[in-house]
Design a protein around this motif. Structure first.
Motif, PDB file in Angstrom:
ATOM      1  N   ALA A  99      38.608  30.650  38.134  1.00  0.00           N
ATOM      2  CA  ALA A  99      37.448  30.707  39.022  1.00  0.00           C
ATOM      3  C   ALA A  99      36.520  31.875  38.671  1.00  0.00           C
ATOM      4  O   ALA A  99      35.381  31.919  39.123  1.00  0.00           O
ATOM      5  N   ALA A 100      37.030  32.816  37.870  1.00  0.00           N
ATOM      6  CA  ALA A 100      36.228  33.984  37.503  1.00  0.00           C
ATOM      7  C   ALA A 100      35.136  33.594  36.507  1.00  0.00           C
ATOM      8  O   ALA A 100      35.329  32.722  35.656  1.00  0.00           O
ATOM      9  N   ASP A 101      33.994  34.266  36.618  1.00  0.00           N
ATOM     10  CA  ASP A 101      32.843  33.927  35.781  1.00  0.00           C
ATOM     11  C   ASP A 101      32.885  34.570  34.400  1.00  0.00           C
ATOM     12  O   ASP A 101      32.293  34.054  33.457  1.00  0.00           O
ATOM     13  N   ASP A 102      33.544  35.716  34.284  1.00  0.00           N
ATOM     14  CA  ASP A 102      33.529  36.428  33.007  1.00  0.00           C
ATOM     15  C   ASP A 102      34.857  37.151  32.804  1.00  0.00           C
ATOM     16  O   ASP A 102      35.780  37.044  33.612  1.00  0.00           O
ATOM     17  N   ARG A 103      34.940  37.882  31.696  1.00  0.00           N
ATOM     18  CA  ARG A 103      36.179  38.572  31.345  1.00  0.00           C
ATOM     19  C   ARG A 103      36.557  39.616  32.395  1.00  0.00           C
ATOM     20  O   ARG A 103      37.730  39.735  32.763  1.00  0.00           O
ATOM     21  N   ASP A 104      35.567  40.353  32.882  1.00  0.00           N
ATOM     22  CA  ASP A 104      35.853  41.356  33.913  1.00  0.00           C
ATOM     23  C   ASP A 104      36.382  40.696  35.179  1.00  0.00           C
ATOM     24  O   ASP A 104      37.289  41.210  35.831  1.00  0.00           O
ATOM     25  N   GLY A 105      35.810  39.543  35.516  1.00  0.00           N
ATOM     26  CA  GLY A 105      36.282  38.818  36.695  1.00  0.00           C
ATOM     27  C   GLY A 105      37.707  38.339  36.528  1.00  0.00           C
ATOM     28  O   GLY A 105      38.506  38.382  37.472  1.00  0.00           O
ATOM     29  N   ARG A 106      38.046  37.875  35.328  1.00  0.00           N
ATOM     30  CA  ARG A 106      39.416  37.416  35.067  1.00  0.00           C
ATOM     31  C   ARG A 106      40.402  38.574  35.147  1.00  0.00           C
ATOM     32  O   ARG A 106      41.511  38.432  35.667  1.00  0.00           O
ATOM     33  N   ARG A 107      39.981  39.728  34.624  1.00  0.00           N
ATOM     34  CA  ARG A 107      40.854  40.904  34.709  1.00  0.00           C
ATOM     35  C   ARG A 107      41.075  41.316  36.158  1.00  0.00           C
ATOM     36  O   ARG A 107      42.194  41.675  36.539  1.00  0.00           O
ATOM     37  N   GLU A 108      40.037  41.255  36.962  1.00  0.00           N
ATOM     38  CA  GLU A 108      40.180  41.599  38.373  1.00  0.00           C
ATOM     39  C   GLU A 108      41.081  40.594  39.082  1.00  0.00           C
ATOM     40  O   GLU A 108      41.889  40.966  39.939  1.00  0.00           O
ATOM     41  N   ALA A 109      40.951  39.319  38.713  1.00  0.00           N
ATOM     42  CA  ALA A 109      41.819  38.295  39.308  1.00  0.00           C
ATOM     43  C   ALA A 109      43.276  38.561  38.951  1.00  0.00           C
ATOM     44  O   ALA A 109      44.174  38.420  39.793  1.00  0.00           O
ATOM     45  N   GLU A 110      43.522  38.969  37.714  1.00  0.00           N
ATOM     46  CA  GLU A 110      44.896  39.281  37.312  1.00  0.00           C
ATOM     47  C   GLU A 110      45.406  40.525  38.031  1.00  0.00           C
ATOM     48  O   GLU A 110      46.574  40.577  38.428  1.00  0.00           O
ATOM     49  N   ARG A 111      44.534  41.506  38.220  1.00  0.00           N
ATOM     50  CA  ARG A 111      44.952  42.703  38.960  1.00  0.00           C
ATOM     51  C   ARG A 111      45.346  42.343  40.388  1.00  0.00           C
ATOM     52  O   ARG A 111      46.323  42.867  40.932  1.00  0.00           O
ATOM     53  N   GLU A 112      44.589  41.439  41.008  1.00  0.00           N
ATOM     54  CA  GLU A 112      44.905  41.024  42.375  1.00  0.00           C
ATOM     55  C   GLU A 112      46.237  40.277  42.417  1.00  0.00           C
ATOM     56  O   GLU A 112      47.030  40.457  43.349  1.00  0.00           O
ATOM     57  N   LEU A 113      46.504  39.459  41.409  1.00  0.00           N
ATOM     58  CA  LEU A 113      47.793  38.768  41.353  1.00  0.00           C
ATOM     59  C   LEU A 113      48.936  39.755  41.160  1.00  0.00           C
ATOM     60  O   LEU A 113      50.013  39.596  41.759  1.00  0.00           O
ATOM     61  N   ARG A 114      48.708  40.780  40.343  1.00  0.00           N
ATOM     62  CA  ARG A 114      49.757  41.796  40.165  1.00  0.00           C
ATOM     63  C   ARG A 114      50.003  42.538  41.474  1.00  0.00           C
ATOM     64  O   ARG A 114      51.158  42.844  41.820  1.00  0.00           O
ATOM     65  N   ARG A 115      48.926  42.833  42.202  1.00  0.00           N
ATOM     66  CA  ARG A 115      49.092  43.493  43.500  1.00  0.00           C
ATOM     67  C   ARG A 115      49.844  42.583  44.473  1.00  0.00           C
ATOM     68  O   ARG A 115      50.687  43.047  45.259  1.00  0.00           O
ATOM     69  N   ALA A 116      49.545  41.285  44.421  1.00  0.00           N
ATOM     70  CA  ALA A 116      50.258  40.338  45.279  1.00  0.00           C
ATOM     71  C   ALA A 116      51.739  40.291  44.909  1.00  0.00           C
ATOM     72  O   ALA A 116      52.604  40.239  45.797  1.00  0.00           O
ATOM     73  N   ALA A 117      52.042  40.323  43.613  1.00  0.00           N
ATOM     74  CA  ALA A 117      53.442  40.318  43.180  1.00  0.00           C
ATOM     75  C   ALA A 117      54.158  41.576  43.663  1.00  0.00           C
ATOM     76  O   ALA A 117      55.326  41.522  44.091  1.00  0.00           O
ATOM     77  N   GLU A 118      53.468  42.700  43.626  1.00  0.00           N
ATOM     78  CA  GLU A 118      54.065  43.950  44.110  1.00  0.00           C
ATOM     79  C   GLU A 118      54.317  43.894  45.613  1.00  0.00           C
ATOM     80  O   GLU A 118      55.363  44.356  46.094  1.00  0.00           O
TER      81      GLU A 118
END
Length: 216
Positions: free
Chosen positions: A52-71
């Protein structure tokens, strides 16, 4: 500057460049590895969030949010449903499913409440719908799709844009989610074959739309 000095400077520069290349390669491999770990853990939720992210920075932020959710999920103490509670939940679900034909709207709401109750007893957060989905995705990457589908069909009907089929679909998805949550971690559990794939649920069509409209 003599020839020896020039050669030494060139060698130092080349060494620094080589170190930079190695470091960058290692960083990319580490990022790919972490992305693969997230994809393996979250399944479709990873694709839904990252794509759903528009660019590379958005994808990185999405992955950071998933890592935070996993934590956040790993900090929880998730436990199986006790045998006595499980029996009670199964009985309650049977009553709710029986009521679906006559009062489908109320049955869907009761099914949703049962799912939330089971999640709460197991130790999942239940106050926020999106957080429920993320915590479920951290444990059941495939099954969380039932949660999102059930909520979507329920919301569509409640908005006035849905049909009785939305009620039936919502109920079926809640049932599949209920089965997995109830039996996860329990050997030989009802409704699963050891891989988060619940058995098919038979829900008859509710009685006419007039009765449904009266219960909105």
């Amino acid at each position: 500057m003599d020839t020896t000095t020039v050669v030494l400077v060139v060698l130092v520069v080349l060494a620094l460049v080589a170190v930079g290349v190695v470091a960058a390669t290692a960083r990319r491999r580490s990022e790919r590895h972490r992305s693969e770990e997230l994809r393996d853990r979250f399944g479709p939720e990873y694709d839904r969030s990252v794509e759903a992210a528009d660019d590379r920075d958005g994808r990185r932020e999405a992955e950071r949010e998933l890592r935070r959710a996993a934590e956040r999920r790993d900090a929880l103490e998730i436990r199986p449903v006790p045998a006595a509670s499980r029996t009670r939940y199964v009985e309650r679900w049977g009553e709710v499913q029986t009521s679906f034909v006559e009062t489908p709207v109320e049955a869907v709401e009761a099914a949703r409440t049962l799912v939330v109750d089971v999640m709460a007893e197991r130790g999942y957060p239940t106050e926020d719908t999106d957080e429920r989905a993320r915590m479920l995705a951290a444990d059941h990457g495939e099954v969380v799709e039932h949660h999102r589908a059930a909520e979507g069909h329920r919301d569509r009907y409640r908005s006035g844009a849905g049909t009785t089929e939305d009620l039936r679909q919502a109920f079926v998805h809640y049932h599949r989610l209920f089965d997995v949550l109830l039996d996860d971690g329990r050997a030989g559990g009802r409704g699963t074959d050891g891989d988060d794939t619940p058995r098919t649920v038979d829900v008859r069509e509710p009685h006419g739309a007039t009765a449904l409209d009266e219960t909105r």
